[in-house]
Design an enzyme around this catalytic site. Sequence first.
Site, PDB file in Angstrom:
ATOM      1  N   CYS A  74       0.880  -1.315   0.060  1.00  0.00           N
ATOM      2  CA  CYS A  74      -0.048  -0.111   0.004  1.00  0.00           C
ATOM      3  C   CYS A  74       0.741   1.183   0.106  1.00  0.00           C
ATOM      4  O   CYS A  74       0.486   2.513  -0.648  1.00  0.00           O
ATOM      5  CB  CYS A  74      -0.604   0.006   1.313  1.00  0.00           C
ATOM      6  SG  CYS A  74      -2.233  -1.495   1.302  1.00  0.00           S
ATOM      7  N   THR A  75       1.871   1.247   0.641  1.00  0.00           N
ATOM      8  CA  THR A  75       2.868   2.424   0.734  1.00  0.00           C
ATOM      9  C   THR A  75       3.624   2.631  -0.642  1.00  0.00           C
ATOM     10  O   THR A  75       3.389   3.893  -1.067  1.00  0.00           O
ATOM     11  CB  THR A  75       4.037   2.225   1.601  1.00  0.00           C
ATOM     12  OG1 THR A  75       3.854   1.815   2.904  1.00  0.00           O
ATOM     13  CG2 THR A  75       5.280   3.308   1.568  1.00  0.00           C
TER      14      THR A  75
END
Length: 248
Positions: A79-80
């Site tokens: 997700c980062t």
Amino acid sequence: MFTRTLLQNRKLASPQQPMRTATRLLRTFKQEDQPRLRINSVAPNFTANTTQGQLNFHEYLGSSWGVLFSHPADFTPVCTTELGAFARLKPEFDQRNVKLIGLSAEGVDKHNSWIKDIEEISSLQKFSFPIVGDVEREVAFLYDMVDEEGFKNLSGGIVATIRSVYVIDPSKKIRLIITYPASVGRNSAEVLRVIDALQKGDAKGVVTPVDWQPGQDVIIPPTVSDADATKKFGEFKTVKPYLRFTKA
């Protein structure tokens, strides 16, 4: 805090109505209460705290297109990288009149700390679109973002998904839904490509072939007769009676 008024009678707000005050952190989620979202459904409205303050989703979108994309938790590796990629592409989305909004199933304070990592890892000067704090997983439920196992844990426990993308047009209709597994990173360029295709189709009354990119030929819908196609598009190439290409 995410807000809604209808917890007492266990009914969801209609897609056109914002949700209001939640009275407790966790609640029982029931599949029969969940809206069925499909292509061309109205995107459910909600009001929530974000990294840019409290916002009403429909008001935030205004007359723009929108991309809502979600994450199960902060400080997660895949997700980062995804949030960084969308942030880098934000000028491209801006050119297309598209507003970005992320969501993660943790609080806004934690989001703000996570943003510092995203900026560092993705070499961003400033992360510039809001991330919704969905601690109670109300938006995740409303938009049916989780897989089968994740649904069992919505009221408490680990949820590995909440990894969906929704492209929403200016009339607030959902035009695309993609849900990814936890192990596969999204393709941000594909989301941009889909928006180009949708906007081209809406503007010109055409559809786009496989792997279409801006500038390539488009397809005339079978519902348009040859005579009408000539009037509307001028020259076109017929491959099959149902497959006709023309310039974009």
